[in-house]
Design a protein around this motif. Structure first.
Motif, PDB file in Angstrom:
ATOM      1  N   UNK A 236       0.865  -1.183   0.000  1.00 54.50           N
ATOM      2  CA  UNK A 236       0.000   0.000   0.000  1.00 54.50           C
ATOM      3  C   UNK A 236       0.901   1.233   0.000  1.00 54.50           C
ATOM      4  N   UNK A 237       0.319   2.374  -0.324  1.00 53.03           N
ATOM      5  CA  UNK A 237       1.112   3.605  -0.293  1.00 53.03           C
ATOM      6  C   UNK A 237       1.585   3.888   1.124  1.00 53.03           C
ATOM      7  N   UNK A 238       0.768   3.557   2.085  1.00 54.64           N
ATOM      8  CA  UNK A 238       1.144   3.730   3.493  1.00 54.64           C
ATOM      9  C   UNK A 238       2.358   2.862   3.828  1.00 54.64           C
ATOM     10  N   UNK A 239       2.363   1.624   3.333  1.00 54.66           N
ATOM     11  CA  UNK A 239       3.512   0.732   3.545  1.00 54.66           C
ATOM     12  C   UNK A 239       4.801   1.358   3.017  1.00 54.66           C
ATOM     13  N   UNK A 240       4.665   2.111   1.929  1.00 48.46           N
ATOM     14  CA  UNK A 240       5.828   2.716   1.274  1.00 48.46           C
ATOM     15  C   UNK A 240       6.204   4.068   1.876  1.00 48.46           C
TER      16      UNK A 240
END
Length: 89
Positions: free
Chosen positions: A29-33
């Motif tokens: 996810x973008x949050x993971x990145x």
């Protein structure tokens, strides 16, 4: 064409996340990145510019958007769909 879209989207996301392209996994996810809401908006603008498309995304209400941002793979799929629609016009 599909490979090209995927590569461009991953490159844009990697730039926003300040990561190497190889570190951007399709299931992330973008949050993971580490991409926050501002980075998301900047990514959307960069995608629109790179592909000359209009992304149906409302930064104020991202959950109401037809543009799926749940993962890198979802974003790639959504961009592929928009690019295909544009070519159909």
């Amino acid at each position: 064409m599909t490979e090209n879209v995927r590569d461009k989207v991953i490159k844009i996301i990697a730039e926003q996340a300040v990561l190497e392209v190889g570190d951007v996994k399709m299931d992330a996810s973008l949050e993971d990145l580490g991409i926050d809401s501002l980075g998301l908006v900047e990514s959307i603008f960069a995608i629109e510019e790179a592909f000359d498309i209009q992304v149906p995304f409302n930064a104020n209400e991202p959950e109401q958007s037809d543009f799926d941002i749940s993962s890198v793979a979802a974003i790639v799929g959504a961009v592929e769909g928009l690019v295909a629609e544009q070519k159909g016009d």
